[in-house]
Design a protein around this motif. Structure first.
Motif, PDB file in Angstrom:
ATOM      1  N   GLU A  86      -5.696  -0.159 -12.265  1.00  0.00           N
ATOM      2  CA  GLU A  86      -6.743   0.852 -12.103  1.00  0.00           C
ATOM      3  C   GLU A  86      -6.173   2.263 -12.199  1.00  0.00           C
ATOM      4  O   GLU A  86      -6.745   3.140 -12.860  1.00  0.00           O
ATOM      5  N   ALA A  87      -5.034   2.494 -11.550  1.00  0.00           N
ATOM      6  CA  ALA A  87      -4.443   3.831 -11.528  1.00  0.00           C
ATOM      7  C   ALA A  87      -3.977   4.281 -12.904  1.00  0.00           C
ATOM      8  O   ALA A  87      -4.017   5.474 -13.226  1.00  0.00           O
ATOM      9  N   LYS A 100       0.826  -1.206   0.000  1.00  0.00           N
ATOM     10  CA  LYS A 100       0.000   0.000   0.000  1.00  0.00           C
ATOM     11  C   LYS A 100       0.860   1.256   0.000  1.00  0.00           C
ATOM     12  O   LYS A 100       0.601   2.206  -0.761  1.00  0.00           O
ATOM     13  N   ASP A 101       1.897   1.288   0.838  1.00  0.00           N
ATOM     14  CA  ASP A 101       2.771   2.464   0.898  1.00  0.00           C
ATOM     15  C   ASP A 101       3.538   2.641  -0.411  1.00  0.00           C
ATOM     16  O   ASP A 101       3.713   3.769  -0.895  1.00  0.00           O
ATOM     17  N   ILE A 129       3.867   6.097  -5.740  1.00  0.00           N
ATOM     18  CA  ILE A 129       3.713   6.340  -7.172  1.00  0.00           C
ATOM     19  C   ILE A 129       2.440   7.113  -7.475  1.00  0.00           C
ATOM     20  O   ILE A 129       2.428   8.032  -8.294  1.00  0.00           O
ATOM     21  N   PHE A 130       1.359   6.758  -6.783  1.00  0.00           N
ATOM     22  CA  PHE A 130       0.054   7.369  -7.024  1.00  0.00           C
ATOM     23  C   PHE A 130      -0.519   7.877  -5.700  1.00  0.00           C
ATOM     24  O   PHE A 130      -1.417   7.249  -5.120  1.00  0.00           O
ATOM     25  N   PRO A 131      -0.015   9.000  -5.205  1.00  0.00           N
ATOM     26  CA  PRO A 131      -0.401   9.466  -3.862  1.00  0.00           C
ATOM     27  C   PRO A 131      -1.873   9.836  -3.723  1.00  0.00           C
ATOM     28  O   PRO A 131      -2.399   9.836  -2.605  1.00  0.00           O
TER      29      PRO A 131
END
Length: 214
Positions: A81-82, A30-31, A36-38
């Protein structure tokens, strides 16, 4: 690449240097994703696709061999998804957990495709069970090429010359990774992602990352 519990993987030669780098640079799934995608939410795949995960677990429990665990299936799903990935490449399938995570994402979007390359070692049993975690209803967006990377990847690049995400989990040897990474990278879109399992086995991933970061 898949192998049975009766088979010793011939390329698993651990690198102390690579293991130390992994320990030094490691994050939780998760971190790492939020590095990468905050601004993106992180979704646990078992929460939104509980029936598909449960069905896969039941299928795998019915088998009499061990090809390992789920891997980072939620991370795969969230990265897809991101990036709104449409063209996804996977090397190494085994049960098909990663395949399942990507195909569930593509099914939600109702577009895109996954092409996987997997070639079990000679003499390994249960080859017909490769990808058994994937239910029939998700297979319309999936192509499985049963060849070694050196034969299978050129076929993929002809079918899918532009790739959004590549998940590498096949030849774990230093030589195998050094051969495959540059070829996959060449076909990634500008904002594409190369994900690799087992980077602690040797220095191939770190050396490649350094070579493309300059």
């Amino acid at each position: 690449m898949s192998f049975s519990k009766r088979t010793t993987h011939p390329t698993l030669q651990k690198s102390v240097q690579a293991e130390k780098l992994c320990e030094k640079l490691s994050y939780s799934e998760k971190d790492g994703f939020h590095k990468i995608f905050p601004d993106q939410d992180y979704i646990e795949i078992s929460q939104i696709h509980s029936s598909a995960v449960r069905e896969a677990e039941e299928t795998i429990r019915s088998k009499d061999f061990n090809w390992g665990g789920q891997g980072n299936v939620s991370l795969n799903y969230n990265l897809a998804e991101a990036t709104k990935a449409q063209n996804i490449l996977e090397t190494g399938v085994a049960y098909g957990w990663s395949s399942l995570s990507f195909l569930l994402f593509l099914e939600n979007r109702n577009e895109g495709r996954l092409v996987s390359v997997d070639m079990p070692f000679f003499g390994v049993e249960n080859e017909s069970d490769v990808g058994c975690a994937v239910p029939a209803k998700l297979k319309s967006r999936w192509s499985l090429i049963s060849l070694p990377d050196k034969d299978g990847l050129p076929k993929v690049f002809k079918q899918m010359p532009s790739i959004d995400i590549s998940h590498y989990d096949s030849d774990k040897s230093y030589k195998g990774k050094k051969w495959a990474f540059p070829k996959i990278w060449k076909h990634l879109k500008k904002e594409g992602l190369l994900i690799s399992d087992d980077i602690s086995d040797n220095m191939a991933f770190f050396e490649f990352a350094e070579s493309v970061s300059t």
